[in-house]
Design a protein around this motif. Sequence first.
Motif, PDB file in Angstrom:
ATOM      1  N   TYR A  17      39.878  27.072  33.115  1.00 48.35           N
ATOM      2  CA  TYR A  17      38.844  28.223  33.221  1.00 48.35           C
ATOM      3  C   TYR A  17      38.215  28.050  34.681  1.00 48.35           C
ATOM      4  N   CYS A  18      38.316  26.689  35.016  1.00 45.87           N
ATOM      5  CA  CYS A  18      37.361  26.347  36.185  1.00 45.87           C
ATOM      6  C   CYS A  18      37.824  27.060  37.552  1.00 45.87           C
ATOM      7  N   ASN A  19      36.702  27.694  38.400  1.00 48.32           N
ATOM      8  CA  ASN A  19      36.889  28.031  39.611  1.00 48.32           C
ATOM      9  C   ASN A  19      36.265  27.344  40.648  1.00 48.32           C
ATOM     10  N   THR A 191      34.429  32.505  30.471  1.00 45.97           N
ATOM     11  CA  THR A 191      34.664  33.579  31.608  1.00 45.97           C
ATOM     12  C   THR A 191      35.881  33.590  32.206  1.00 45.97           C
ATOM     13  N   GLU A 193      37.720  33.695  35.222  1.00 48.81           N
ATOM     14  CA  GLU A 193      37.673  34.021  36.666  1.00 48.81           C
ATOM     15  C   GLU A 193      38.844  34.234  37.480  1.00 48.81           C
ATOM     16  N   PRO A 194      38.929  35.129  38.329  1.00 44.75           N
ATOM     17  CA  PRO A 194      40.227  35.431  39.059  1.00 44.75           C
ATOM     18  C   PRO A 194      40.780  34.264  39.704  1.00 44.75           C
ATOM     19  N   THR A 196      42.001  31.803  38.338  1.00 42.18           N
ATOM     20  CA  THR A 196      42.162  30.436  37.903  1.00 42.18           C
ATOM     21  C   THR A 196      43.460  30.470  36.784  1.00 42.18           C
ATOM     22  N   ASP A 199      43.434  32.712  34.068  1.00 34.81           N
ATOM     23  CA  ASP A 199      43.693  34.192  34.545  1.00 34.81           C
ATOM     24  C   ASP A 199      44.983  34.394  34.419  1.00 34.81           C
TER      25      ASP A 199
END
Length: 371
Positions: A17-19, A191, A193-194, A196, A199
């Motif tokens: 999930y990390c951006n 969340t 995030e785009p 990632t 995503d």
Amino acid sequence: MSGIYIHIPFCKQACHYCNFHFSTSLRKKPALINAICKEIQLAATQKLLETGNIDTVYFGGGTPSLMDIEEIEQILAALNTNFNIIPQAEITLEANPDDISEQKLTAWKKMGINRLSIGIQSFFEEDLRWMNRAHNADQAINCLQMATQFFDNITIDLIYGVPGLTNDKWKQNVNIAIDLGVPHLSCYALTVEPKTPLDKLIKTHKKENVDEEKQSEQFLLLMKWLAEAGYEHYEISNFAKPGFRSRHNSSYWKGESYLGLGPAAHSFNGAERWWNVANNQKYIDAISEGIIPFEKEELTAVQKLNEYLMISLRTIEGIDLKRIGESYLYDLLQKAEKHIFNKSIIKAENFLKLTDTGKLYADGIAADLFF
């Protein structure tokens, strides 16, 4: 007073999930630590902070606990040489459970670290695997049992709204933290995030998407449980026992000045915002030439006002109407009227504050108040 944030852009593996900006290769770590120390000197020489008195230091990332003891000492020595770190300063180190040992805890405390931020995320093995975390459930428990023997001031991160996280499991996560005596919790809705890995996995139907209704339900439950346990909900994602608010993060929410060091780190002086290049090698190369590689933005009066509205609305204190210029005050109250009618905002004396229901829509409400 001002704060200093130090970005350590290294991780053992990438959470899905990390951006944030990070690298899973540690090959450039020694060179980057040296560059951060040189940036400290350059920033002090160029007086990027108006005051040399530092109230808080925050090692974030990435995973700062991947640094060797000597590397943390090297950065702290550079800070103390170039800035006045006040004796009562809050010095926080972000750490992952799999990096924590009694040897490291002893060393961190000895060198002046007095607050730990531990990335637990969940105490359940299946959730940790789903997120692609580097630690396991046993390490999540064991690290806290160790850490609480050395540090009183500890915060942990927990994530809710993960597919498969039932309300019962979410309650168990929260209860474990309470039972272990953790005085501060930062709790975030998952969340997507785009760009990632998460995503991509969701778009290719390899992972289930998040359920926003379930997230809202778990957030409302979280507020109830932690209020009953004596925690103060002082910012949308942050809960603290009395006396354990994050001083560093609170300075962000109050709009105070801070200096960001390391690649991708952001800085703010009240009038301007600047951010370092998000590339480790470009950062190292520029610093070696005596150049801090950043872009800068000068904030307009309207930008400053909108930032204040967005940040202060997230806090327990809310928007102080005395800080709103007369030319904006009437329009702001007009914009807020429908949210007051909908019971998303309450007007208490000279403050606008979110209700618990309003906290579910904080970003949207803030955007609706913007000028």
